[in-house]
Design a protein around this motif. Sequence first.
Motif, short mmCIF file in Angstrom:
data_model
loop_
_atom_site.label_atom_id
_atom_site.label_comp_id
_atom_site.label_asym_id
_atom_site.label_seq_id
_atom_site.Cartn_x
_atom_site.Cartn_y
_atom_site.Cartn_z
N ALA A 165 -0.53 -4.23 3.16
CA ALA A 165 -1.86 -4.11 3.75
C ALA A 165 -1.98 -4.87 5.06
CB ALA A 165 -2.90 -4.63 2.75
N PRO B 161 -10.67 -5.46 4.71
CA PRO B 161 -10.95 -4.34 3.81
C PRO B 161 -10.80 -4.73 2.35
CG PRO B 161 -8.77 -4.11 4.73
CD PRO B 161 -9.39 -5.30 5.41
N ASP C 191 -13.22 0.45 6.60
CA ASP C 191 -13.77 -0.90 6.42
C ASP C 191 -13.65 -1.71 7.71
OD1 ASP C 191 -14.46 -0.38 3.84
OD2 ASP C 191 -12.70 -1.35 2.95
N ARG C 192 -12.54 -1.55 8.42
CA ARG C 192 -12.33 -2.30 9.66
C ARG C 192 -13.31 -1.84 10.75
NH1 ARG C 192 -10.02 -7.22 10.07
NH2 ARG C 192 -8.17 -7.35 8.76
N ARG D 167 -9.41 -3.81 -1.25
CA ARG D 167 -8.27 -3.03 -1.73
C ARG D 167 -8.28 -3.00 -3.25
NH1 ARG D 167 -6.25 -5.90 2.59
NH2 ARG D 167 -5.42 -7.58 1.32
N GLU E 252 -3.35 -3.52 8.58
CA GLU E 252 -4.48 -4.15 9.27
C GLU E 252 -4.11 -4.57 10.69
OE1 GLU E 252 -5.59 -7.31 6.64
OE2 GLU E 252 -5.90 -5.91 4.97
N ARG F 37 -9.39 4.13 3.87
CA ARG F 37 -10.37 3.12 3.45
C ARG F 37 -10.25 1.86 4.29
NH1 ARG F 37 -10.32 1.15 -2.70
NH2 ARG F 37 -10.42 3.42 -2.98
N ILE F 38 -9.02 1.42 4.55
CA ILE F 38 -8.82 0.23 5.38
C ILE F 38 -9.37 0.48 6.78
CG2 ILE F 38 -7.07 -1.25 6.43
CD1 ILE F 38 -5.36 -0.79 3.89
N GLU G 278 -5.97 5.30 0.92
CA GLU G 278 -6.20 3.87 1.07
C GLU G 278 -6.11 3.43 2.53
OE1 GLU G 278 -5.18 0.60 -2.10
OE2 GLU G 278 -3.98 2.40 -2.43
N ILE H 19 0.84 -1.20 0.00
CA ILE H 19 0.00 0.00 0.00
C ILE H 19 0.88 1.24 0.00
CG2 ILE H 19 -1.77 1.29 1.26
CD1 ILE H 19 -2.78 -1.33 0.04
#
Length: 901
Positions: free
Chosen positions: A842, A891, A883-884, A893, A846, A879-880, A876, A834
């Motif tokens: 990623a 998430p 989503d989490r 990707r 995470e 976004r992760i 990004e 990422i």
Amino acid sequence: MNVSSRVVQTTCPYCGTGCGVEARISPSGAVEIAGDPLHPANYGRLCVKGSALAETLTLEGRLLHPIIKGARASWREAVDLVARRFRETIEQHGPDSVAFYVSGQMLTEDYYVANKFMKGFLASANIDTNSRLCMASSVAGHKRAFGADIVPNVYEDIEEADLVVLVGSNLAWCHPVLFQRLEQAKARRADMRVVNIDPRRTATSEIADLQLSLKPGSDVALFLGLLRFLERTGRRHAAYVDRHTKGADNALLAAQDWSLTKVAAATGLDETALAEFYEAFAATERTVTIYSQGVNQSSAGTDKVNAILNCHLFTGRIGLPGAGPFSVTGQPNAMGGREVGGLANQLACHMELENARHREIVRGFWGYERVAAKPGLKAVDLFEAVGDGRIKALWIIGTNPVASLPEADKIKRALAACDFVVVSDVMAETDTAPFAHVQLPAQPWGEKDGVVTNSERRISRQRALGPAAGDAMPDWQILCSVARAMGAKGFDYAVSADIFREYAALSGHLNHGERSFDISACAEISAAAYESLRPFQWPWRRGETAFARPKRFFANGGFFTPDGRARLVATPYRPPQSRTSAAAPFVLNTGRLRDQWHTMTRTGVAPRLSQHVAEPFVEIHPEDAASLKLQPAGLARVSNAHGAVILRTLITDRQQRGSVFAPIHWTDQHAAAARVDALVAANVDPLSGQPELKASAVRIEAWPAVWFGFALTRKKPKEISAGYWALARTRFGWRIELAGKTPPRDWDVFARALIGCGEAEVELAQTHDPRSGARRWVFIQDGRPSGLLFVAREPVAASRAFLCAEFEKAEAGDARALLAGRPREGLADPGQTICVCHGVGAKAIEASIALHGAADPEAVGRLTKAGTGCGSCRSEIRRILKDRTDQGAAPERTPVLEHAE
């Protein structure tokens, strides 16, 4: 740092942001890149592409010598041949039988010489530019409204606005440094709001307070509704409209029927969300509307631009701090091209071909008997004329039309039929190069010297970092050599400063303030002053000092129309020309990715820029994918009457139903079938000539692969015998995705050919599972792995980022461990990269969220360093995080294929 290193201040060659770059060059020639902390476009920031510029300073793939019919030639031979063929063509068929197709990546001096050559010496206007594909609608809209092509705002307005409206602009990926400025301003000011208007949810959506995912091509309907709302809620700035504009009544007449209900029906947006946007715009004086290709690249692009401008003119929100309509350009010198008359319907220095007085000013200044008197052919029409034989000699400079123009397969056929094609480029192999009778080696960034203009009208120097490689020459010098060989006068420039000085003088020649573009303060600039020139905004007229403060236009009127008033233009709504049907039921949107640029001739050689997304893909909504039986990470054939491509499937609800998205970057040099512009119909805006690149009707179906593969190799394969393949550069060589409809006759022979070891003696480790059909090979030569190939009946499950890292450093004793395709005990799997600046995957991001409680990008950065380099990955990371926290799930990707077993 070595104290004897020298520092060169230059400008980034990618998007129109125009970031300043400091290149530190060691005595050995090694180059380190950093942002210029004093440049007012970026104040030291760089995006990932700018940060990786040193990796592009390579001779790999370079065109270093003139080539005639495939054989190396001297400059004298090449120049004489080009001059003779152009001269003979003109003698037999007239000046309109020849044409130039040039590029927004040329420097201003190159652009100026090309236009002087064609419009002056040859007296034809058959010169157009790939900037026609990205910003011609903004030019046409500005001229209709303002009387001149002027961007009225400056970058500080993005930070000073209370409301930023982004329209058709994935700013986070396409203009990352501007996005960083916006992001940091929003973090400082809790009351700042951002509205993102885009058919897709993109990386830019992560910062938005309101996302409006409208139907493709419905922008005019949205802004007609806004204009009506502004009138009905009393937001007309009566003093400004009455004193400085005309046409408000006609513009309102076109908007009168566009109620919330009607706008909702046309755009597919919820009435509540529409009302929220309209009320926010109406209530916020300091509003900036930033728009880009989603507006411009349309058969109604000019009307889209004017629909936006109307709303700002109607409310008097223009040219003020934090307020105005802001077109951001896609190429590094698209603005410079506009200034020198780079489009087929312009003259230099914002003068008009169809204005007799302007023609006389330019003719007299250049000293020719005549200049072009009528507009030339715009890009799409120009290649139509190549195909039907009206244009018999064509010179293509710094662009790759076989990959980038609409109906790209038709462009192939046109060039194949053309009597004489010249291609000036920095790369030996492009999709366009095979059609060249003559190839001329040009200088790339790092070797050439001149100026560029960014999206806020700021002119900056681009400086050479070292001498030219091989026989490469600057574009202006190549053009001058051919012009002189054809007998032209006025092309005896010694250095680029000579051209800039002449260009600056022309901008002020017989200009008494009626022409906006004026840099005549530089008309007598010395060579030393040119060399040390710092960034400045135009206008900078003779006798003025370069103002330190930002320069805005039109807060107090002063438009460049005959009566000095802006025009509000009626903009009736017209949907996209390309309509879906049973044969082609999906709307294809095209665009850019974060880490790649245009057709990858530059970014494709930088290993770090292929870590994020390594192959072409198509985004599609889950329900559409299910109806078509498309599988995650499977392959899809996207087609219509114009062509077909094969792309990896990315199934995502960030895409709306009925629409798909594919990136523009892959060419025949990097993939088996991924030139997405082959699918784009040649529908153009009737005023600007800009093609509709955002709304093509296509059919989608699963591509029935029976095997899939993933390979790593230190040698670039000479040939890949697979129906689908995609190449990406790595630090050690290449990574390759593969698939086929039929398996090879002999897998071992196929593997050896792909890896490039042939019959050579190699140590081989392999596995084969007859039940699943999975096969794996690792080839070992000279004490290290030389190649790896995994094949399976389904998309290959392997940790690609891990394999690339291990393959690069592995020795023979470690090579067999690569067959597992995943980390052995004690080693971490980074997941898809990422943050390429710090190599953070990623899975590490995470883990920082799940195990350490990171709740924002700053916390993730402290724990992993992700997002603390250039910052391009922060969207990004957001976004992760979202989503989490929202879903508690893994998430989604953007990378399409990063399976771990």
